[in-house]
Write a protein that holds these residues in place. Structure first.
Motif, PDB file in Angstrom:
ATOM      1  N   LYS A  59      85.886  52.310  42.216  1.00 20.82           N
ATOM      2  CA  LYS A  59      84.894  51.501  42.635  1.00 20.82           C
ATOM      3  C   LYS A  59      85.195  50.203  42.593  1.00 20.82           C
ATOM      4  O   LYS A  59      84.337  49.289  42.644  1.00 20.82           O
ATOM      5  N   SER A  60      86.259  49.814  43.080  1.00 23.04           N
ATOM      6  CA  SER A  60      86.911  48.114  43.006  1.00 23.04           C
ATOM      7  C   SER A  60      87.060  47.954  44.426  1.00 23.04           C
ATOM      8  O   SER A  60      86.924  48.775  45.294  1.00 23.04           O
ATOM      9  N   THR A  61      87.061  46.579  44.615  1.00 21.70           N
ATOM     10  CA  THR A  61      87.190  46.181  46.160  1.00 21.70           C
ATOM     11  C   THR A  61      88.734  45.471  46.226  1.00 21.70           C
ATOM     12  O   THR A  61      89.259  44.788  45.204  1.00 21.70           O
ATOM     13  N   VAL A  62      89.191  45.804  47.330  1.00 24.61           N
ATOM     14  CA  VAL A  62      90.561  45.273  47.653  1.00 24.61           C
ATOM     15  C   VAL A  62      90.147  44.259  48.918  1.00 24.61           C
ATOM     16  O   VAL A  62      89.881  44.694  49.914  1.00 24.61           O
ATOM     17  N   ASP A  63      90.801  43.002  48.493  1.00 25.99           N
ATOM     18  CA  ASP A  63      90.969  42.003  49.753  1.00 25.99           C
ATOM     19  C   ASP A  63      92.173  41.927  50.313  1.00 25.99           C
ATOM     20  O   ASP A  63      92.947  41.342  49.735  1.00 25.99           O
ATOM     21  N   ALA A  64      92.379  41.785  51.537  1.00 25.84           N
ATOM     22  CA  ALA A  64      93.799  41.950  52.140  1.00 25.84           C
ATOM     23  C   ALA A  64      93.396  40.822  53.572  1.00 25.84           C
ATOM     24  O   ALA A  64      92.608  40.887  54.122  1.00 25.84           O
ATOM     25  N   VAL A  65      94.458  40.003  53.534  1.00 21.08           N
ATOM     26  CA  VAL A  65      94.594  38.933  54.718  1.00 21.08           C
ATOM     27  C   VAL A  65      95.690  39.443  55.384  1.00 21.08           C
ATOM     28  O   VAL A  65      96.798  39.157  54.801  1.00 21.08           O
ATOM     29  N   ILE A  66      95.783  39.595  56.700  1.00 20.62           N
ATOM     30  CA  ILE A  66      96.896  40.059  57.402  1.00 20.62           C
ATOM     31  C   ILE A  66      96.986  39.047  58.709  1.00 20.62           C
ATOM     32  O   ILE A  66      96.102  38.750  59.355  1.00 20.62           O
ATOM     33  N   ASP A  74      95.054  45.514  63.068  1.00 21.87           N
ATOM     34  CA  ASP A  74      94.079  46.747  62.980  1.00 21.87           C
ATOM     35  C   ASP A  74      94.692  48.044  62.283  1.00 21.87           C
ATOM     36  O   ASP A  74      94.508  48.851  61.958  1.00 21.87           O
ATOM     37  N   TYR A  75      96.294  48.088  62.504  1.00 26.22           N
ATOM     38  CA  TYR A  75      97.134  48.905  61.771  1.00 26.22           C
ATOM     39  C   TYR A  75      97.014  49.161  60.370  1.00 26.22           C
ATOM     40  O   TYR A  75      97.041  50.028  59.481  1.00 26.22           O
ATOM     41  N   VAL A  76      96.751  47.885  59.683  1.00 22.15           N
ATOM     42  CA  VAL A  76      96.394  47.755  58.367  1.00 22.15           C
ATOM     43  C   VAL A  76      95.141  48.232  57.886  1.00 22.15           C
ATOM     44  O   VAL A  76      94.696  49.068  56.968  1.00 22.15           O
ATOM     45  N   SER A  77      93.823  48.194  58.912  1.00 23.23           N
ATOM     46  CA  SER A  77      92.424  48.584  58.769  1.00 23.23           C
ATOM     47  C   SER A  77      92.712  50.268  58.899  1.00 23.23           C
ATOM     48  O   SER A  77      92.146  50.981  58.014  1.00 23.23           O
ATOM     49  N   PHE A  78      93.789  50.789  59.803  1.00 23.86           N
ATOM     50  CA  PHE A  78      93.816  51.976  59.740  1.00 23.86           C
ATOM     51  C   PHE A  78      94.637  52.746  58.397  1.00 23.86           C
ATOM     52  O   PHE A  78      93.691  53.724  57.895  1.00 23.86           O
ATOM     53  N   ALA A  79      95.385  52.152  57.772  1.00 21.50           N
ATOM     54  CA  ALA A  79      95.786  52.377  56.732  1.00 21.50           C
ATOM     55  C   ALA A  79      94.681  52.349  55.289  1.00 21.50           C
ATOM     56  O   ALA A  79      94.629  53.089  54.529  1.00 21.50           O
ATOM     57  N   ALA A  80      93.688  51.260  55.448  1.00 20.87           N
ATOM     58  CA  ALA A  80      92.926  50.828  54.597  1.00 20.87           C
ATOM     59  C   ALA A  80      91.737  52.108  54.728  1.00 20.87           C
ATOM     60  O   ALA A  80      91.377  52.565  53.448  1.00 20.87           O
ATOM     61  N   ASN A  81      91.589  52.771  55.705  1.00 17.21           N
ATOM     62  CA  ASN A  81      90.517  53.608  56.065  1.00 17.21           C
ATOM     63  C   ASN A  81      91.144  55.023  55.223  1.00 17.21           C
ATOM     64  O   ASN A  81      90.668  55.762  54.363  1.00 17.21           O
ATOM     65  N   ILE A  82      92.704  55.025  55.007  1.00 16.27           N
ATOM     66  CA  ILE A  82      93.282  56.372  54.592  1.00 16.27           C
ATOM     67  C   ILE A  82      93.250  55.899  53.172  1.00 16.27           C
ATOM     68  O   ILE A  82      92.658  56.944  52.331  1.00 16.27           O
ATOM     69  N   LYS A  93      88.922  45.765  52.048  1.00 16.53           N
ATOM     70  CA  LYS A  93      88.438  44.742  53.137  1.00 16.53           C
ATOM     71  C   LYS A  93      89.637  44.210  53.752  1.00 16.53           C
ATOM     72  O   LYS A  93      90.397  43.788  53.133  1.00 16.53           O
ATOM     73  N   VAL A  94      89.656  44.154  55.079  1.00 18.15           N
ATOM     74  CA  VAL A  94      90.912  43.693  55.993  1.00 18.15           C
ATOM     75  C   VAL A  94      90.677  42.583  57.056  1.00 18.15           C
ATOM     76  O   VAL A  94      89.666  43.063  57.515  1.00 18.15           O
ATOM     77  N   ALA A  95      90.953  41.274  56.718  1.00 16.69           N
ATOM     78  CA  ALA A  95      90.525  40.261  57.467  1.00 16.69           C
ATOM     79  C   ALA A  95      91.897  39.540  58.299  1.00 16.69           C
ATOM     80  O   ALA A  95      92.942  39.593  57.495  1.00 16.69           O
ATOM     81  N   PRO A  96      91.730  39.284  59.481  1.00 19.12           N
ATOM     82  CA  PRO A  96      92.943  38.618  60.102  1.00 19.12           C
ATOM     83  C   PRO A  96      93.058  37.334  59.945  1.00 19.12           C
ATOM     84  O   PRO A  96      91.991  36.403  59.626  1.00 19.12           O
ATOM     85  N   SER A  97      94.184  36.795  60.099  1.00 21.65           N
ATOM     86  CA  SER A  97      94.427  35.238  60.030  1.00 21.65           C
ATOM     87  C   SER A  97      95.677  34.806  60.742  1.00 21.65           C
ATOM     88  O   SER A  97      96.496  35.695  60.934  1.00 21.65           O
ATOM     89  N   THR A  98      95.413  33.720  61.478  1.00 19.80           N
ATOM     90  CA  THR A  98      96.737  33.267  62.153  1.00 19.80           C
ATOM     91  C   THR A  98      97.134  31.938  61.740  1.00 19.80           C
ATOM     92  O   THR A  98      97.990  31.175  62.068  1.00 19.80           O
ATOM     93  N   ASN A 119     102.513  37.861  54.937  1.00 15.40           N
ATOM     94  CA  ASN A 119     102.981  36.386  54.790  1.00 15.40           C
ATOM     95  C   ASN A 119     103.721  36.068  56.164  1.00 15.40           C
ATOM     96  O   ASN A 119     104.923  36.113  55.938  1.00 15.40           O
ATOM     97  N   SER A 120     103.123  36.020  57.381  1.00 18.97           N
ATOM     98  CA  SER A 120     103.862  36.127  58.483  1.00 18.97           C
ATOM     99  C   SER A 120     103.613  34.907  59.453  1.00 18.97           C
ATOM    100  O   SER A 120     102.482  34.206  59.235  1.00 18.97           O
ATOM    101  N   GLY A 121     104.300  34.880  60.752  1.00 18.62           N
ATOM    102  CA  GLY A 121     103.728  33.742  61.524  1.00 18.62           C
ATOM    103  C   GLY A 121     104.353  32.571  61.180  1.00 18.62           C
ATOM    104  O   GLY A 121     105.175  32.266  60.421  1.00 18.62           O
ATOM    105  N   ALA A 122     104.155  31.515  62.387  1.00 21.27           N
ATOM    106  CA  ALA A 122     104.775  30.356  62.259  1.00 21.27           C
ATOM    107  C   ALA A 122     104.210  29.605  61.090  1.00 21.27           C
ATOM    108  O   ALA A 122     104.847  28.521  60.803  1.00 21.27           O
TER     109      ALA A 122
END
Length: 470
Positions: A59-66, A74-82, A93-98, A119-122
């Motif tokens: 019953k723990s919480t996982v915090d992901a920033v993608i 959303d492909y990470v959200s798909f995996a998170a549901n699994i 929890k999956v959150a987006p970031s640019t 850890n991607s992007g410009a």
């Protein structure tokens, strides 16, 4: 996508990994992102088992920033549901970031980073600034996946290397990119053409295309160095590691290696024979690419595997796009024709000070499951590092189908390099290549121009050099 952006996004499998492996880290770690030495806050608390290999607490919480870039999140959200189904009672929890660096560096400094980060992007956070704050991920590769197979046994060769800095494996690069020549299978079949395997084949095909009123190649001004990629990859396949190491170490005569000169001379013949669509130096690169994918003025194009998605709206119906490995200079090359330049990208990291380190790793395990990786390939038309998940029909994409075939055929004959990205030479090299492809200079002029750019970097004491040793 321009050559610059292409190189800027990709990591590596072999050569550049060596560069990473020798990256001097001392003195660079105390940057703005650092909050001190690693001190895992892992909230394991759970009993480790094959079904819970990292000891994730109940019953723990996982915090992901993608990073929300070309692949979305959303492909990470798909995996998170699994993962949430496997770890019942826990929340992923999956959150987006640019703006990865801008948003997450303060959290590293504050000692409360997320549990998983793409850890991607410009605005990627420099690895040398956070290396001491990242978990090693060897245990993820050693764990069993949701199908009961050791994860390491389900992956393509070499995928661990891009995320290894020094002797520390801290990033799992999730998506594979491969480089090759792309063509219309339907056009080739209609004309009885065979995909070329050597430069002799390539020159012969150019003559056949010209007889049909078509060109062999096309280029755009921002992507002229795609032909440098083609030349370098072919030369490495021809001469093996000495060619790659010479370029990577900025040697004084690196562009004069016989293998590179052989390719340059063949390209010079193509230019002088009129095998390139004229005017590329004044044509925007996607407009130029459409002369291949839509107008079919040219019959081949050198690019990375993003080309299908990039030209999706400007590709002729029934084009049946396929990729093939870059040709070797001769039939007696050091590496086989099937050898590929391929690189894994989208580096995923688990901060040691995350509140749920075990949960961050569990989400990675979910992403590497058969269902999640298949979902990525199906929706993004790109392979992940998990092998064997793209069906024979490539989800309806002939280009994706051919990517799988190319990777399978290459086996362990996969290489990469990053000297262009490391030293930021692409803008200067574009000038030289546009001049060469326009016929304004020959192979000797091309060689001289590229060597001058290399020499300028090598002789600049203000530029930190990264030796490539293997």
């Amino acid at each position: 996508m321009s050559e610059t952006s292409k190189f800027g996004r990709r990591s590596l499998l072999k050569g550049s990994l060596a560069a990473a492996a020798v990256l001097p880290l001392s003195g660079t770690l105390a940057s703005c992102a650092s909050s001190g030495n690693s001190n895992s806050n892992s909230s394991s608390g759970g009993t480790k088992s094959d079904s819970n290999p990292f000891g994730m607490a109940d019953k723990s919480t996982v915090d992901a920033v993608i990073f929300n870039g070309g692949y979305g999140y959303d492909y990470v959200s798909f995996a998170a549901n699994i993962a949430q189904q496997k770890q019942s009672g826990s929340t992923f929890k999956v959150a987006p970031s640019t703006q990865i660096a801008q948003q997450l560096q303060p959290r590293f400094v504050g000692g409360n980073p997320p549990d998983l980060i793409d850890n991607s992007g410009a605005n990627q956070i420099g690895f040398n600034t956070i290396l001491d704050q990242l978990e090693t991920l060897d245990d993820v590769f050693e764990a069993k996946n949701y199908e009961g197979t050791k994860i390491a046994d389900t992956l393509y060769a070499g995928v661990k290397a891009p995320g290894t800095f020094g002797d520390k494996f801290v990033a799992i690069n999730y998506v594979l990119t491969l480089y090759g020549l792309w063509y219309s299978d339907s056009l080739f079949k209609a004309n009885g053409w065979e995909p070329p395997k050597t430069y002799e084949d390539l020159l012969a095909l150019g003559a056949k295309a010209k007889a049909k009123g078509k060109y062999l190649f096309v280029w755009g001004k921002e992507a002229a160095t795609y032909y440098q990629t083609l030349a370098v990859d072919s030369a490495i396949k021809e001469g093996g590691d000495p060619v790659r190491l010479s370029l990577g170490n900025l040697e004084a005569d690196c562009w004069s290696k016989p293998e590179i000169q052989g390719v340059f001379k063949a390209m010079e013949t193509m230019v002088k024979s009129g095998y390139f669509v004229p005017g590329g130096a004044g044509t925007q690169f996607t407009a130029a690419q459409a002369k291949w994918s839509n107008d079919q003025q040219a019959i081949l194009y050198p690019s990375g595997s993003w080309i299908e998605n990039e030209m999706k709206k400007a590709t002729k119906a029934g084009f049946d796009m396929k990729g093939i490995p870059e040709p070797t200079l001769t039939a007696n090359s050091k590496l086989p024709y099937a050898a590929l330049r391929s690189a894994a990208g989208e580096p995923y990291i688990v901060p040691s000070k995350g509140k749920n380190v075990a949960g961050g790793k569990e989400l990675l395990r979910a992403m590497l499951s058969k269902d999640a990786a298949t979902n990525f390939s199906k929706t993004r038309l790109a392979p992940t590092i998990v092998k064997g998940l793209v069906p024979a029909d490539g989800f309806g994409s002939t280009a994706l189908q051919s990517q799988t075939q190319m990777l399978d055929a290459a086996g362990t004959d996969v290489f990469d390099y990053q000297f262009v990205n490391l030293y930021g030479t692409n803008p200067d090299q574009l000038v030289v290549w546009n001049s060469f492809l326009s016929g304004q200079t020959d192979a000797a002029g091309l060689t001289k121009g590229l060597q001058q750019i290399t020499d300028k970097v090598r002789n600049d004491s203000s530029v930190k050099k990264i030796p490539v040793t293997k």
